[in-house]
Scaffold this motif. Sequence first.
Motif, PDB file in Angstrom:
ATOM      1  N   GLY A 319      28.579  -6.515 -13.114  1.00 51.18           N
ATOM      2  CA  GLY A 319      28.253  -7.894 -12.776  1.00 51.18           C
ATOM      3  C   GLY A 319      29.476  -8.786 -12.823  1.00 51.18           C
ATOM      4  N   ARG A 320      30.349  -8.543 -13.804  1.00 53.95           N
ATOM      5  CA  ARG A 320      31.577  -9.360 -13.922  1.00 53.95           C
ATOM      6  C   ARG A 320      32.567  -9.026 -12.823  1.00 53.95           C
ATOM      7  N   LEU A 321      32.617  -7.764 -12.403  1.00 53.01           N
ATOM      8  CA  LEU A 321      33.484  -7.397 -11.281  1.00 53.01           C
ATOM      9  C   LEU A 321      33.021  -8.095 -10.000  1.00 53.01           C
ATOM     10  N   SER A 322      31.709  -8.104  -9.766  1.00 55.05           N
ATOM     11  CA  SER A 322      31.167  -8.795  -8.590  1.00 55.05           C
ATOM     12  C   SER A 322      31.482 -10.281  -8.652  1.00 55.05           C
ATOM     13  N   TYR A 323      31.354 -10.848  -9.831  1.00 54.56           N
ATOM     14  CA  TYR A 323      31.642 -12.272 -10.032  1.00 54.56           C
ATOM     15  C   TYR A 323      33.104 -12.577  -9.712  1.00 54.56           C
ATOM     16  N   ALA A 324      34.026 -11.731 -10.218  1.00 54.68           N
ATOM     17  CA  ALA A 324      35.459 -11.941  -9.966  1.00 54.68           C
ATOM     18  C   ALA A 324      35.775 -11.784  -8.489  1.00 54.68           C
ATOM     19  N   GLY A 325      35.160 -10.792  -7.828  1.00 54.73           N
ATOM     20  CA  GLY A 325      35.394 -10.602  -6.403  1.00 54.73           C
ATOM     21  C   GLY A 325      34.903 -11.758  -5.570  1.00 54.73           C
ATOM     22  N   SER A 326      33.798 -12.334  -5.966  1.00 55.65           N
ATOM     23  CA  SER A 326      33.272 -13.492  -5.246  1.00 55.65           C
ATOM     24  C   SER A 326      34.147 -14.720  -5.453  1.00 55.65           C
ATOM     25  N   GLN A 327      34.648 -14.905  -6.658  1.00 61.26           N
ATOM     26  CA  GLN A 327      35.546 -16.036  -6.917  1.00 61.26           C
ATOM     27  C   GLN A 327      36.804 -15.974  -6.056  1.00 61.26           C
ATOM     28  N   SER A 328      37.242 -14.760  -5.726  1.00 62.18           N
ATOM     29  CA  SER A 328      38.442 -14.590  -4.904  1.00 62.18           C
ATOM     30  C   SER A 328      38.132 -14.624  -3.414  1.00 62.18           C
ATOM     31  N   GLY A 329      36.862 -14.785  -3.054  1.00 60.51           N
ATOM     32  CA  GLY A 329      36.493 -14.853  -1.645  1.00 60.51           C
ATOM     33  C   GLY A 329      36.256 -13.509  -0.997  1.00 60.51           C
ATOM     34  N   HIS A 330      36.180 -12.429  -1.782  1.00 56.85           N
ATOM     35  CA  HIS A 330      35.970 -11.099  -1.228  1.00 56.85           C
ATOM     36  C   HIS A 330      34.498 -10.706  -1.176  1.00 56.85           C
ATOM     37  N   LEU A 331      33.640 -11.494  -1.794  1.00 50.34           N
ATOM     38  CA  LEU A 331      32.194 -11.296  -1.731  1.00 50.34           C
ATOM     39  C   LEU A 331      31.559 -12.661  -1.472  1.00 50.34           C
ATOM     40  N   PRO A 332      30.300 -12.705  -1.034  1.00 47.72           N
ATOM     41  CA  PRO A 332      29.655 -13.991  -0.747  1.00 47.72           C
ATOM     42  C   PRO A 332      29.742 -14.972  -1.908  1.00 47.72           C
ATOM     43  N   ALA A 333      29.878 -16.252  -1.581  1.00 48.57           N
ATOM     44  CA  ALA A 333      30.107 -17.298  -2.584  1.00 48.57           C
ATOM     45  C   ALA A 333      28.981 -17.391  -3.605  1.00 48.57           C
ATOM     46  N   LEU A 334      27.759 -17.082  -3.208  1.00 55.36           N
ATOM     47  CA  LEU A 334      26.615 -17.189  -4.117  1.00 55.36           C
ATOM     48  C   LEU A 334      26.808 -16.327  -5.366  1.00 55.36           C
ATOM     49  N   ILE A 335      27.483 -15.181  -5.214  1.00 52.36           N
ATOM     50  CA  ILE A 335      27.622 -14.232  -6.319  1.00 52.36           C
ATOM     51  C   ILE A 335      28.479 -14.805  -7.446  1.00 52.36           C
ATOM     52  N   SER A 336      29.344 -15.770  -7.147  1.00 50.63           N
ATOM     53  CA  SER A 336      30.214 -16.347  -8.183  1.00 50.63           C
ATOM     54  C   SER A 336      29.588 -17.561  -8.869  1.00 50.63           C
ATOM     55  N   MET A 337      28.333 -17.855  -8.554  1.00 52.45           N
ATOM     56  CA  MET A 337      27.680 -19.014  -9.171  1.00 52.45           C
ATOM     57  C   MET A 337      27.021 -18.635 -10.487  1.00 52.45           C
ATOM     58  N   LEU A 338      26.844 -19.653 -11.335  1.00 52.89           N
ATOM     59  CA  LEU A 338      26.289 -19.453 -12.672  1.00 52.89           C
ATOM     60  C   LEU A 338      24.943 -20.145 -12.809  1.00 52.89           C
ATOM     61  N   ASN A 339      24.099 -19.555 -13.642  1.00 51.94           N
ATOM     62  CA  ASN A 339      22.810 -20.171 -13.922  1.00 51.94           C
ATOM     63  C   ASN A 339      23.022 -21.491 -14.667  1.00 51.94           C
ATOM     64  N   VAL A 340      22.348 -22.556 -14.242  1.00 57.11           N
ATOM     65  CA  VAL A 340      22.591 -23.883 -14.813  1.00 57.11           C
ATOM     66  C   VAL A 340      22.093 -23.998 -16.245  1.00 57.11           C
ATOM     67  N   HIS A 341      21.214 -23.102 -16.673  1.00 58.01           N
ATOM     68  CA  HIS A 341      20.669 -23.163 -18.032  1.00 58.01           C
ATOM     69  C   HIS A 341      21.455 -22.293 -19.015  1.00 58.01           C
ATOM     70  N   SER A 342      21.856 -21.108 -18.581  1.00 57.46           N
ATOM     71  CA  SER A 342      22.486 -20.160 -19.502  1.00 57.46           C
ATOM     72  C   SER A 342      23.970 -19.926 -19.235  1.00 57.46           C
ATOM     73  N   CYS A 343      24.485 -20.461 -18.112  1.00 55.38           N
ATOM     74  CA  CYS A 343      25.889 -20.263 -17.723  1.00 55.38           C
ATOM     75  C   CYS A 343      26.239 -18.775 -17.645  1.00 55.38           C
ATOM     76  N   THR A 344      25.314 -17.957 -17.166  1.00 52.42           N
ATOM     77  CA  THR A 344      25.559 -16.530 -16.951  1.00 52.42           C
ATOM     78  C   THR A 344      25.630 -16.262 -15.454  1.00 52.42           C
ATOM     79  N   PRO A 345      26.366 -15.227 -15.040  1.00 52.37           N
ATOM     80  CA  PRO A 345      26.469 -14.904 -13.603  1.00 52.37           C
ATOM     81  C   PRO A 345      25.225 -14.176 -13.102  1.00 52.37           C
TER      82      PRO A 345
END
Length: 482
Positions: A319-345
């Motif tokens: 999950g963290r690898l997917s998050y890092a890849g999305s932050q770099s623009g290599h995966l869809p932007a939605l994957i790098s977003m965090l839950n507004v309640h728990s701040c988890t990816p």
Amino acid sequence: KSNDPKDVKREEKAKMQLKRNIGYFDGVSFIIGTIVGAGIFVSPTGVLKHSLLNVGVALTIWTASGLVSLMGSPWHSGPGNRPFFGGEYSHIKRGLGSLPAFMFIWTSMFTKPASNAARALLFAEYATQPFYGMCPAPEVLKKCLALAVLWTLGILNGRSVKMAAWVQTVFTLLKIMALSVIAIGGIVLLIGRRKESLARFEDAFSSEMPNASQVAEAFFQGLYAYGGWWSLNYMAEEMKNPSRNIPLTVMTSVPAVIVFYLLVNISYLTVLTPKEIVSSVAVAVTWADRVIPSVAWIIPLSVAVSIFGALNSSMFTLGRLSYAGSQSGHLPALISMLNVHSCTPAPAMIFSTTVASIFIIPSDLIMLTNYFGFSAWLMIGLTCASLIVLRYREPHLHRPYKVFLPVPFAMVAMSFFLVLAPIVWSPNLQYVYAFLFMLGSLIVYLPFIYFKLHFAFLDKITCHLQLLLEVSPADGSAESKC
């Protein structure tokens, strides 16, 4: 703006970003949980088999493989003022560029979810078999249970980092207890039956010696058994004091695994002959039937526990690898977003769990991941190469600990040797398919990453999914500044 420490701390908590909830003991649990899977219980035979049943050579390779993993761990923790979040992916991207990093994440999005699916199916196999005795459990039941386990852990990791870390700690402790039973049992038998047991160790190197290629193959098997020592770097952004804790946890957990692996193998060799170990379907079960027959059921249960813990850790890091890849623009932007309640990816966890679930259905496809084993060491080699590049390109980069430069050079050489070894000694058409799959990343990279091709309707879909999942871009990301 207030400079009151309480106000500053409150402001940091209010930020939409990953929280530093993982401490030293959590890190040790994640590393041990990732390294120690079902293999040491079920089939730790690869090293012994390729050592031509030579006990001394096999134990030496088990030790040497652990020491190589330990040697590689300091540089893998990150060359900058804080470790790189995203593991090998971030190292490769910073050191070698965007394309090699994209090829890594392209391959990982196939192999890692497939590996998780294989773990889930193996867990289902061990969890259901006691209820069916000698008869095989229905395939549909095993697949349904595997899906249930995947989504239970996916939801758990998506909702609470603290809860995921707590589960990991509990299952790692249970795993260590099971290994301790085998290790202590072997020591007791070794002391109590000196003549019978010590004979196998007194002339450990007396049997036939393997040649260089067989030693290399045995070494490859040993290094594979220690795979996972790099996993903690995927969660560097959530570690408390990562520059200190990541190297410290690795230096604690890897030696602990080396000791357990040696003691468990010695215990197996105390009770079973090398031929019996190699021919056994489940070595730990055979050991238990001879040593503790009245409670032999504890070993299959321990295997299921071990698989569950390894699966939890693997899903967390994926999950963290997917998050890092999305932050770099290599995966869809939605994957790098965090839950507004728990701040988890949460979107990253949903994405990786969904991909793993797809591999549950055609379970025979999971066997293809065996032919991607070389890609893991290829990426480790590229990671080492990126450290060498950064050492010369950014010599003034702050480094809390500086690695002796010949170490990454040696790791590069060893990595590429381990990549070529199975291809040269056991050529197979599937290796060609795996290599072509890696090159297939160019079909996606060129239009969508390099030329930045974008479809407007995807923004609408992303917006609707944001509302549905209650997620938001992390503070400081490109999306949060739009």
